[in-house]
Design an enzyme around this catalytic site. Sequence first.
Site, mmCIF file in Angstrom:
data_model
loop_
_atom_site.group_PDB
_atom_site.id
_atom_site.type_symbol
_atom_site.label_atom_id
_atom_site.label_comp_id
_atom_site.label_asym_id
_atom_site.label_seq_id
_atom_site.Cartn_x
_atom_site.Cartn_y
_atom_site.Cartn_z
ATOM 1 N N CYS A 69 0.837 -1.206 0.000
ATOM 2 C CA CYS A 69 0.000 0.000 0.000
ATOM 3 C C CYS A 69 0.873 1.258 0.000
ATOM 4 O O CYS A 69 1.540 1.551 -0.988
ATOM 5 C CB CYS A 69 -0.968 -0.037 1.179
ATOM 6 S SG CYS A 69 -2.359 1.107 1.001
ATOM 7 N N HIS A 87 -3.619 -5.441 1.095
ATOM 8 C CA HIS A 87 -3.366 -5.820 2.480
ATOM 9 C C HIS A 87 -3.783 -7.279 2.660
ATOM 10 O O HIS A 87 -4.695 -7.770 1.997
ATOM 11 C CB HIS A 87 -4.173 -4.938 3.432
ATOM 12 C CG HIS A 87 -3.700 -3.525 3.487
ATOM 13 N ND1 HIS A 87 -2.524 -3.153 4.089
ATOM 14 C CD2 HIS A 87 -4.264 -2.382 3.003
ATOM 15 C CE1 HIS A 87 -2.369 -1.838 3.991
ATOM 16 N NE2 HIS A 87 -3.404 -1.351 3.328
#
Length: 506
Positions: free
Chosen positions: A332, A434
């Site tokens: 991310c 994630h």
Amino acid sequence: MTESIMFQGTASDSGKSWAAAALCRVLKQRGLKVAPFKSQNMALNSFITEKGDEMGRAQVFQAEAAGVKPDPRMNPVLLKPSTDQDSQVIVMGHVLADMSAVTYHNYKPKLKPRVKAIYENLAAENDVMVLEGAGSPAEINLNDRDIVNMGMAEMAHSPVILVADIDKGGVFAAIYGTIKLLPEADQKRVKGIIINKFRGDKRLLVSGNKMIEKLTGIPVIGVLPMADVDLDEEDSVALTRKPRQRDQSKALDVAVIDLAKISNFTDFHSLEIQPDVSVRYVRYPDELETPDLLIIPGSKNTNEDLRVLKETGFDTAILRAHQRGSMVAGICGGYQILGQQLRDPDEIESMIMHQAGLGLLDTKTVFNHVKTTTQAIAQKGHLQLKGYEIHMGTTTLGPNAKPFAQIIRTNGEPTNRLDGAVAIDGTVWGTYLHGIFDNTKWTRQLLNQLRQVKGLAPLVDTSLPLSAYKEEQYNRLAQVFTENIDMAELDRILAESAGPQMEGDK
């Protein structure tokens, strides 16, 4: 009528999340329909539900313990700090606004009736509600507008169990001070005390327990040991307990950069339980050395964290580690940091409008006002990977990068778009997903690739599926709880909660 009970703590990280999860599993084992609830959570570790709603991870693992799907009603308000003074305010899974601490404190009275309605809606669907407070109920400077501790207990007509952490020291002072700082009506709401994280012979606590019971008029209903139970930890305080040095008995060295605004460090729990992996969290550049895998994690403020990396010399240490043979990965915000350029023309994340990245990936990121929050299934080679996305910004790839994976479903709907980037030589990669390491087959392939570089034979993946491993841990947690808590007294407190009004209600 729905029964309820609330765990509050003498401080953050006292163990109330674990106590709530344990009781959720105990009640599930009894065949009851149970749901966790925390009205307001402040955390940078969050999760995306099947419908794309964002919520705190503590209520996610409590929901798993209860055997139900995570629901944003379990955590209607999530605060994600972006600076020391400001937070992104998320209500029922979606961004409401960015607010300063003072602005949010003044806004809470407007949230109170909505939180109450959400709680009652969820409670109507369950036999028992297991509530969790935040921090300490004795924050006397904030209690006039409280919606998460005694203010929530009053809305839910819920009795309170106070959880105290003996490992920090001063446990009896913390118990006494917490209770006696509360208004009399709220003191009456506290029906039991749990002392948590005890090491040693419980007989040494008997006299102290009796004295604190006499001083407060509240029974100590259990002493929980420092147990070997492996669960996700949401509170950032947990990072202080993470290893800083390599475990030399493990073949592979994985270093995670401990960013100032690190988010979703729970991404690495699945690596921590691998038999040949030592995961360490690196705070200073001279600690980095040359790990087999270097990970830049997610960040709530990517540009600010990148600036700090440069100011502290971490950028040079990361580049040097890569030159010496470390594989480098970014998740991310970490993926964005690895690129050539980060642009934030509207100052969405910070006042840094333009900044060069580390240059290890041929990518460029532009921050925009749209927040991506999706569960995703990605195709990578012959494997399908599950994960979830929580990010601001759009990243484009240059000619010297190839996609990490292809997203084929988001929030249950078919789609076709690319995710992440991999350098041409394969030694650097990044993804917006994630939970990527929760995909155990892919993770073992990656780890075996690192083993091969070191001349080590591959390991066969004999581990339990992650879901089965978690079930083992939740059952173990429930066992520890029931063996050390006066369950008859807890059941009595629960039964009284279903009455028309409990002592302490105004």
